[in-house]
Design a protein around this motif. Structure first.
Motif, PDB file in Angstrom:
ATOM      1  N   ILE A 109       0.804  -1.343  -0.015  1.00  0.00           N
ATOM      2  CA  ILE A 109      -0.006  -0.048  -0.185  1.00  0.00           C
ATOM      3  C   ILE A 109       0.778   1.192  -0.012  1.00  0.00           C
ATOM      4  O   ILE A 109       2.156   1.213   0.287  1.00  0.00           O
ATOM      5  CB  ILE A 109      -1.036   0.139   1.197  1.00  0.00           C
ATOM      6  N   SER A 110       0.305   2.255  -0.316  1.00  0.00           N
ATOM      7  CA  SER A 110       0.931   3.469  -0.067  1.00  0.00           C
ATOM      8  C   SER A 110      -0.011   4.766   0.504  1.00  0.00           C
ATOM      9  O   SER A 110      -1.164   4.819   0.264  1.00  0.00           O
ATOM     10  CB  SER A 110       1.359   4.268  -1.580  1.00  0.00           C
ATOM     11  N   TYR A 111       0.524   5.525   1.308  1.00  0.00           N
ATOM     12  CA  TYR A 111       0.167   6.568   1.835  1.00  0.00           C
ATOM     13  C   TYR A 111       1.163   7.474   2.246  1.00  0.00           C
ATOM     14  O   TYR A 111       2.503   7.176   2.148  1.00  0.00           O
ATOM     15  CB  TYR A 111      -0.754   6.265   3.179  1.00  0.00           C
ATOM     16  N   THR A 112       0.868   8.910   2.562  1.00  0.00           N
ATOM     17  CA  THR A 112       1.932   9.982   2.675  1.00  0.00           C
ATOM     18  C   THR A 112       2.285   9.510   3.760  1.00  0.00           C
ATOM     19  O   THR A 112       2.117   9.441   4.922  1.00  0.00           O
ATOM     20  CB  THR A 112       1.147  11.216   2.415  1.00  0.00           C
ATOM     21  N   ASP A 113       3.730  10.130   3.849  1.00  0.00           N
ATOM     22  CA  ASP A 113       4.697   9.703   4.869  1.00  0.00           C
ATOM     23  C   ASP A 113       4.247  10.667   6.213  1.00  0.00           C
ATOM     24  O   ASP A 113       4.080  11.896   5.816  1.00  0.00           O
ATOM     25  CB  ASP A 113       6.091  10.091   4.673  1.00  0.00           C
ATOM     26  N   PRO A 114       3.840  10.321   7.368  1.00  0.00           N
ATOM     27  CA  PRO A 114       3.324  11.356   8.286  1.00  0.00           C
ATOM     28  C   PRO A 114       4.364  12.125   8.726  1.00  0.00           C
ATOM     29  O   PRO A 114       4.205  13.379   9.118  1.00  0.00           O
ATOM     30  CB  PRO A 114       3.008  10.353   9.486  1.00  0.00           C
ATOM     31  N   ALA A 115       5.677  11.999   8.504  1.00  0.00           N
ATOM     32  CA  ALA A 115       6.905  12.658   8.735  1.00  0.00           C
ATOM     33  C   ALA A 115       6.949  13.946   7.865  1.00  0.00           C
ATOM     34  O   ALA A 115       7.561  14.960   8.101  1.00  0.00           O
ATOM     35  CB  ALA A 115       8.165  11.871   8.576  1.00  0.00           C
TER      36      ALA A 115
END
Length: 233
Positions: free
Chosen positions: A113-119
Motif C-alpha cells: 500500500i501507499s500513503y503519505t509519510d506522516p513525517a
C-alpha cells in the motif's frame, strides 16, 4: 508591470486553484506565484521567516498562523473540505472497504500500500498512521508501505504496480490518471480536512489577496472545487 501575488498553498487544493488562476489573473492583471506543499511544511517555512500575501492551509495550520499573528484579523475564510479516500489501479478488482473490519481485511490482504509519510506533515498521512496504530495493524501494514516523496502523490504507486491500495486526500488521488477512487474511509474511521484561506498580516497586497479569496468563494469557483474532488464551503 504585472503585479505578483505570492501564495503559500496546501497541495490538496492545487488542481482547483490552478484551474481557476488564469481567470483571476486576467481579471486583475496579476500573476499568482504559488508555493505548493503540505500545510505543516508551509507553516514551518512561515515560522522560519518566509512571507506570502495569501495563505491556504488546513484549519490547524491556519489556527497556528492566527495565533502567531501572521493572519490579518477577520480575513480567514473556509474554502472547501476533503475526505481521505482509498484508491486502486483503474480496472483492478474492487476490494471491500465498506466497514472498519472489511478495511482491515483488505489492508492485510494487499501486497503493498501507499500513503503519505506522516513525517512529511500531510493531514491524511498523519491521520492514517495513527489509525493503523489504533487498529493494531501498524507494524504489519507499514512493513509493506511505500511513501511518496514530500508533497508527492501516493496514487503514482498504483500506476507503476508497486502498490495495490493508495490512501490520500481525494483531490490528490484524482490528480493521478489511471486510478479509481474506491471510497472514503468507512464509518467512524471517516476523516475530513477543512481548507482555509487568509491574508498575511504584513502583506502589501492585502486588497488583491482579499479579492482572490472572494473569487475562490464564488459559485463558479465552487463548481470547480467540486469537480476536483473537494466539497466547497
Amino acid at each position: 508591470m504585472t503585479t505578483e501575488l505570492n501564495v503559500f498553498s496546501t497541495i490538496a487544493v492545487q488542481p482547483a486553484v490552478e484551474s481557476l488562476a488564469p481567470s483571476f489573473e486576467t481579471a486583475h492583471d496579476c500573476r499568482l506565484v504559488v508555493t505548493w506543499n503540505t500545510a505543516p511544511a508551509l507553516v514551518k517555512r512561515l515560522q522560519a521567516g518566509e512571507m506570502a500575501d495569501l495563505l491556504i492551509l488546513n484549519r490547524a495550520g491556519m489556527d497556528t498562523m492566527i495565533s502567531d499573528g501572521r493572519v490579518a484579523p477577520g480575513t480567514d475564510v473556509t474554502l472547501a473540505s476533503s475526505a481521505t479516500a482509498i484508491a486502486i489501479r483503474a480496472g483492478a478488482p474492487r476490494p471491500d472497504i465498506s466497514t472498519p473490519d472489511a478495511l482491515v481485511r483488505t489492508l492485510r490482504a494487499a501486497r503493498a500500500i501507499s500513503y503519505t509519510d506522516p513525517a512529511a506533515g500531510g493531514a491524511s498521512g498523519i491521520y492514517f498512521a495513527k489509525l493503523l496504530d489504533r487498529l493494531g495493524i501498524a507494524a504489519e501494514i507499514n512493513a509493506k508501505t511505500k511513501f511518496p516523496p514530500p508533497a508527492g502523490l501516493s496514487g503514482q504507486f498504483l500506476v507503476s504496480g508497486e502498490a495495490e491500495l493508495a490512501v490520500q486526500q481525494k483531490p490528490e488521488l484524482l490528480q493521478v490518471p489511471g486510478i479509481e477512487i474506491l471510497g472514503p474511509l468507512p464509518g467512524e474511521l471517516h476523516m475530513v480536512t477543512t481548507f482555509v484561506a487568509g491574508v498575511e498580516t504584513a502583506s502589501a497586497k492585502a486588497a488583491m489577496a482579499r479579492a482572490l479569496i472572494d473569487f475562490l468563494c464564488t459559485p463558479p469557483a465552487a463548481e470547480v472545487f467540486r469537480a476536483k474532488g473537494l466539497d466547497p464551503a
